[in-house]
Design a protein around this motif. Structure first.
Motif, short mmCIF file in Angstrom:
data_model
loop_
_atom_site.label_atom_id
_atom_site.label_comp_id
_atom_site.label_asym_id
_atom_site.label_seq_id
_atom_site.Cartn_x
_atom_site.Cartn_y
_atom_site.Cartn_z
N UNK A 164 -1.03 6.89 4.39
CA UNK A 164 -2.31 7.06 3.69
C UNK A 164 -2.98 8.36 4.12
N UNK A 165 -2.96 8.65 5.43
CA UNK A 165 -3.59 9.87 5.94
C UNK A 165 -2.90 11.12 5.36
N UNK A 166 -1.56 11.08 5.30
CA UNK A 166 -0.83 12.22 4.75
C UNK A 166 -1.19 12.47 3.28
N UNK A 167 -1.47 11.37 2.57
CA UNK A 167 -1.71 11.49 1.12
C UNK A 167 -3.22 11.46 0.78
N UNK A 168 -4.09 11.52 1.81
CA UNK A 168 -5.52 11.30 1.57
C UNK A 168 -6.12 12.30 0.58
N UNK A 169 -5.65 13.55 0.62
CA UNK A 169 -6.24 14.54 -0.29
C UNK A 169 -5.92 14.21 -1.75
N UNK A 194 0.83 -1.21 0.00
CA UNK A 194 0.00 0.00 0.00
C UNK A 194 0.87 1.26 0.00
N UNK A 195 1.91 1.27 0.85
CA UNK A 195 2.80 2.43 0.92
C UNK A 195 3.51 2.66 -0.41
N UNK A 196 3.96 1.58 -1.05
CA UNK A 196 4.61 1.71 -2.35
C UNK A 196 3.65 2.28 -3.39
N UNK A 197 2.39 1.84 -3.33
CA UNK A 197 1.38 2.34 -4.27
C UNK A 197 1.14 3.84 -4.05
N UNK A 198 1.07 4.24 -2.77
CA UNK A 198 0.87 5.66 -2.44
C UNK A 198 2.05 6.49 -2.95
N UNK A 199 3.25 6.00 -2.70
CA UNK A 199 4.45 6.72 -3.15
C UNK A 199 4.49 6.83 -4.68
N UNK A 200 4.06 5.77 -5.36
CA UNK A 200 4.05 5.79 -6.82
C UNK A 200 3.06 6.84 -7.33
N UNK A 201 1.90 6.90 -6.69
CA UNK A 201 0.90 7.88 -7.08
C UNK A 201 1.43 9.30 -6.88
N UNK A 202 2.07 9.52 -5.73
CA UNK A 202 2.59 10.85 -5.43
C UNK A 202 3.73 11.23 -6.37
N UNK A 203 4.56 10.24 -6.73
CA UNK A 203 5.68 10.53 -7.63
C UNK A 203 5.18 10.95 -9.00
#
Length: 197
Positions: free
Chosen positions: A186-191, A117-126
Motif C-alpha cells: 500500500x505504501x509503495x502504491x500510495x501516490x 487488499x494487495x490484489x486490489x492494489x495490483x489490479x489498480x496498478x495493472x
C-alpha cells in the motif's frame, strides 16, 4: 496449454481433494481413521495424507515457476492463475484450520484481508500499465504460511514433544508478515491510490 500452466491447474485441482480428505464423513460410512502416537502426541493418517498432498501442491508451485522462467513458458494465463492458485491453496487450508479450531480465526481473517487488499492494489496498478513484483516481506510471509501449515498438519511435531508451540508461533509470525507486507504494498502504491482523492 504448456507444462507450467498444467502444473498450476493441477495445483488447483488438488485443493478440493484436500477438502474432501479433511471433511469426508468417515464415521457415517463406518470408516475408522488410524492414529499414530509418538510419546504423548497423536497424528492421524488423514493429516499425513493431507500433508503429502499439500507438499506435492507446493512443489508444483516451485516447478511451474522454474519452468516458466527457464523455458520461456511465461504466459498471461500463467501470470493470472499462478498467484490465484497459491492463495487458494494456502487460504483454503487456513480457513479449514480455523473451522476446526486449530488456528485462531483472527489470524486467518488478517491474512485473507491482506491478500484481498494487495490484489486490489495490483489490479489498480495493472490498469495503469504497472506491475508490482512480490516483495521480500511477501516472500517471507509465504514461506512462513507454508511452514505453519506443515507443522499444524504434523500436530506441531517434533516441537510438541518439548512443549514448544512452534506451529502457533509460525501462524502468528505469518500473520505479522501479512500485515507488514500488505502495508508495504500500500505504501509503495500510495501516490497512485490517492491521486484521485
Amino acid at each position: 496449454m504448456n507444462l507450467a500452466n498444467k502444473l498450476t491447474v493441477f495445483r488447483i485441482i488438488l485443493i478440493p481433494i484436500i477438502l474432501l480428505i479433511e471433511l469426508f464423513p468417515y464415521s457415517q460410512f463406518g470408516i475408522s481413521i488410524p492414529y499414530y502416537t509418538i510419546d504423548h502426541v497423536s497424528i492421524s493418517l488423514k493429516s499425513i495424507i493431507v500433508l503429502i498432498v499439500f507438499i506435492v501442491a507446493s512443489l508444483t508451485d516451485f516447478v511451474d515457476g522454474y519452468l516458466a522462467r527457464s523455458r520461456n513458458m511465461v504466459t498471461t494465463f500463467g501470470k493470472f492463475l499462478d498467484p490465484i492458485a497459491d492463495k487458494l491453496l494456502v487460504n483454503t487450508l487456513f480457513v479449514l484450520f480455523a473451522y476446526q479450531g486449530v488456528v485462531p480465526v483472527v489470524a486467518v481473517i488478517v491474512m485473507i484481508w491482506r491478500d484481498t487488499i494487495v490484489d486490489a492494489v495490483r489490479m489498480l496498478l495493472s490498469q495503469k500499465g504497472m506491475v508490482m513484483a512480490a516483495g521480500y516481506l511477501g516472500k517471507v510471509k509465504t514461506v512462513a504460511q507454508m511452514l505453519a501449515i506443515i507443522f499444524v498438519l504434523l500436530n506441531n511435531l517434533p516441537f510438541e514433544l518439548f512443549g514448544v508451540p512452534f506451529s502457533s508461533i509460525l501462524v502468528w509470525f505469518a500473520t505479522i508478515m501479512s500485515l507488514l507486507s500488505g502495508a508495504s504494498y500500500v505504501i509503495q502504491a500510495r501516490s497512485y491510490l490517492t491521486e484521485s482523492m
